[in-house]
Design an enzyme around this catalytic site. Structure first.
Site, PDB file in Angstrom:
ATOM      1  N   TRP A  96       0.807  -1.099   0.078  1.00  0.00           N
ATOM      2  CA  TRP A  96       0.013  -0.018   0.132  1.00  0.00           C
ATOM      3  C   TRP A  96       1.012   1.218  -0.053  1.00  0.00           C
ATOM      4  O   TRP A  96       1.831   1.245   0.574  1.00  0.00           O
ATOM      5  CB  TRP A  96      -0.987   0.069   1.318  1.00  0.00           C
TER       6      TRP A  96
ATOM      7  N   ASP B 264      -9.739  -2.922   1.945  1.00  0.00           N
ATOM      8  CA  ASP B 264      -9.957  -2.528   3.401  1.00  0.00           C
ATOM      9  C   ASP B 264     -11.303  -1.731   3.493  1.00  0.00           C
ATOM     10  O   ASP B 264     -11.796  -1.038   2.835  1.00  0.00           O
ATOM     11  CB  ASP B 264      -8.754  -1.600   3.322  1.00  0.00           C
TER      12      ASP B 264
ATOM     13  N   HIS C 239      -8.334  -6.326   4.658  1.00  0.00           N
ATOM     14  CA  HIS C 239      -8.241  -5.248   6.006  1.00  0.00           C
ATOM     15  C   HIS C 239      -9.442  -5.136   6.680  1.00  0.00           C
ATOM     16  O   HIS C 239     -10.280  -4.080   6.241  1.00  0.00           O
ATOM     17  CB  HIS C 239      -7.490  -4.166   5.380  1.00  0.00           C
TER      18      HIS C 239
ATOM     19  N   ASP D  61     -10.219   4.119  10.952  1.00  0.00           N
ATOM     20  CA  ASP D  61      -9.469   2.801  11.939  1.00  0.00           C
ATOM     21  C   ASP D  61      -9.980   2.657  13.023  1.00  0.00           C
ATOM     22  O   ASP D  61      -9.046   2.452  13.900  1.00  0.00           O
ATOM     23  CB  ASP D  61      -7.882   2.961  11.509  1.00  0.00           C
TER      24      ASP D  61
ATOM     25  N   LYS E 102      -7.456   2.541  -2.436  1.00  0.00           N
ATOM     26  CA  LYS E 102      -7.967   3.461  -1.661  1.00  0.00           C
ATOM     27  C   LYS E 102      -8.442   4.693  -2.179  1.00  0.00           C
ATOM     28  O   LYS E 102      -8.235   4.999  -3.429  1.00  0.00           O
ATOM     29  CB  LYS E 102      -6.623   4.052  -0.604  1.00  0.00           C
TER      30      LYS E 102
ATOM     31  N   ASP F 114     -12.176   7.316   6.879  1.00  0.00           N
ATOM     32  CA  ASP F 114     -11.293   6.088   7.256  1.00  0.00           C
ATOM     33  C   ASP F 114     -10.630   6.139   8.365  1.00  0.00           C
ATOM     34  O   ASP F 114      -9.210   6.186   8.723  1.00  0.00           O
ATOM     35  CB  ASP F 114     -10.323   5.989   5.967  1.00  0.00           C
TER      36      ASP F 114
ATOM     37  N   HIS G 272     -11.710   2.106   3.131  1.00  0.00           N
ATOM     38  CA  HIS G 272     -11.339   2.626   1.719  1.00  0.00           C
ATOM     39  C   HIS G 272     -12.234   3.015   0.634  1.00  0.00           C
ATOM     40  O   HIS G 272     -11.705   3.136  -0.571  1.00  0.00           O
ATOM     41  CB  HIS G 272      -9.977   1.916   1.274  1.00  0.00           C
TER      42      HIS G 272
ATOM     43  N   ASP H 283      -7.052  -4.098  10.225  1.00  0.00           N
ATOM     44  CA  ASP H 283      -6.429  -2.996  10.341  1.00  0.00           C
ATOM     45  C   ASP H 283      -7.047  -1.919  10.788  1.00  0.00           C
ATOM     46  O   ASP H 283      -7.871  -1.280  10.196  1.00  0.00           O
ATOM     47  CB  ASP H 283      -6.278  -2.596   8.584  1.00  0.00           C
TER      48      ASP H 283
ATOM     49  N   GLU I 211      -3.280  -2.937  -2.505  1.00  0.00           N
ATOM     50  CA  GLU I 211      -4.463  -2.419  -1.746  1.00  0.00           C
ATOM     51  C   GLU I 211      -4.729  -1.160  -2.208  1.00  0.00           C
ATOM     52  O   GLU I 211      -3.971  -0.019  -2.151  1.00  0.00           O
ATOM     53  CB  GLU I 211      -3.879  -2.162  -0.087  1.00  0.00           C
TER      54      GLU I 211
END
Ligand code: RNT
Ligand code: ZN
Length: 421
Positions: free
Chosen positions: A188, A262, A289, A299, A231, A297, A265, A329, A229
């Protein structure tokens, strides 16, 4: 009755309720036991790594919070991971990032990182029985300060990161070889622009060229499987992200790579659960993820919400367990970090178990027959089936704490270990 026998008595009743729906809970638990989730090492130290104390995170990644007790050394991080794994039923993997290398007394740059700098991680993984996954670290470095790495207009910058990518594939192959289990190597990059670029095309062509160079050399896929990955946006890359979803999906299909989805994303109302059956006819494997974006985003720690359940349902219903590699993630620095890993991973497993105890053949038949009323009624009734009793029995059998008892273990570790940091 002891607590242990209460858990087993509740399970026996639950088993009968599920059997009445044609669901074999023992078969479901056997399947669950075979699933290894890849825990992300970076939750343990807020994506810090061991290169320089207090280095800039960068790359549009932001950690918030200052909960005490964060791991400051590889030894502390491994000890914390041991603790987290002991609270999670089953046997699981670890995803490392290149910035978690242990160069000893040497000062190491990203293009100087070598397999031997991960020898301690490999020895630990062997001893504890964890598979290892890997991530090149294309951020948090002066060569990434412009906001561009593999797609930079500066050839020197691109060359530096290409070198890093190439060596990281060798590190992944070393993990796979040593541990006898394929290393998922996830690439990524943060590249993008805060404001509208004039030229959206050239950086993407430069990225394609850099990736072609990184993936030119064949590496045994038995040992190392590369993933890319995509995004949508990041902090400081709101208007343009070079490695977008379409870019990397196209690249993965064209080059037979793994595609990484992810959960943070995409547009906030878009879910990755719907993407699995769209992408998997065209790529052999997908890496996940699993994360939780709150408004962006962000997390956050993964909770047992509809999104998570939908992801795991898709994996189980689509019979994709062999082709979807489940990784986590998220990084929350505002709570106990061992609790963050534990809660997120236990939730991923709970959602998998919920999917595994669905009477899927019946539901599928209702689709075919157009019996949407029965489908709705059954799906809603399933939500109040005694799933928790099956989960508790699984935890107990696996020697992991049952229910809120995890908190006692976490508090104990905080007192004896984290408080001294
Ligand atoms: C960033 C990506 C990436 C990182 C980790 C640390 O948006 O999700 O996977 O979070 O590599
Ligand atoms: Zn990610």
């Amino acid at each position: 009755m002891s607590n242990d026998s209460k858990v087993m008595a509740a399970y026996a009743l639950a088993q009968e309720r599920y059997a009445a729906l044609g669901v074999d809970t023992e078969a479901a638990l056997a399947k669950l036991e075979a699933i290894a989730i890849s825990l992300h090492c970076w939750q343990g130290d807020d994506v810090g790594g061991f290169e320089s104390p207090g280095g800039e995170l960068g790359g549009g990644l932001a950690k918030t919070g200052n909960y005490p007790g964060k791991a400051r050394t590889p030894q502390e991080l491994r000890r914390d991971l041991d603790m987290a794994y002991s609270l999670i039923p089953g046997r699981h993997r670890l995803a490392l990032h290149a910035m978690y290398a242990e160069p000893g007394a040497q000062k190491l740059d990203r293009n100087g990182v070598r397999p031997e700098h991960f020898a301690n991680w490999v020895a630990w993984a062997k001893e504890k029985g964890h598979g290892l996954d890997f991530n090149p670290t294309y951020f948090g470095h002066p060569m990434a300060a412009s906001g561009f790495t593999l797609s930079s207009y500066d050839k020197g910058v691109r060359d530096f990161w290409v070198e890093h990518g190439i060596i990281c594939r060798e590190i992944g192959a070393y993990f796979g070889r040593e541990l006898g289990t394929t290393c998922l190597n996830n690439h990524w990059i943060p590249d993008g622009m805060k404001d509208t670029p004039a030229d959206r095309k050239t950086p993407r062509l430069l990225l394609k060229d850099s990736l072609d160079r990184i993936f030119a050399a064949p590496v045994d896929k038995q040992h190392n499987l590369d993933a890319v990955e995509g995004k949508l946006f990041g902090i400081g890359a709101e208007s343009y992200t070079v490695g977008s979803h379409e870019f990397y999906l196209g690249y993965a299909v064209a080059n037979k790579l793994v595609y990484t989805l992810d959960s943070g994303h995409y547009h906030p109302t878009e879910t990755i659960s719907d993407k699995l059956s769209s992408v998997l006819p065209f790529v052999d494997d997908v890496m996940l993820h699993v994360s939780r974006g709150v408004r962006w985003d962000s997390d956050h720690v993964v909770i047992l919400n509809d999104d998570l359940q939908a992801i795991m349902q898709e994996i189980v219903r689509g019979d994709y367990l062999g082709r979807v590699h489940i990784g986590l993630d998220f990084f929350d620095a505002s709570i106990n970090r061992i609790a963050a890993w534990t809660v997120g991973t236990r939730n991923a497993l709970k959602a998998l178990l919920m999917a595994l105890v669905e009477p899927y053949a019946q539901l599928q038949q209702m689709d075919v027959e157009g019996n949407y009323t029965a489908r709705l009624v059954l799906l809603e009734e399933l939500k109040s089936m005694p799933f928790g009793a099956v989960w508790d029995a699984y935890c107990q059998r696996q020697g992991a704490p049952v229910g809120y008892a995890v908190m006692d273990a976490i508090r104990g570790y905080e007192r004896t270990e984290l408080a001294n940091r």
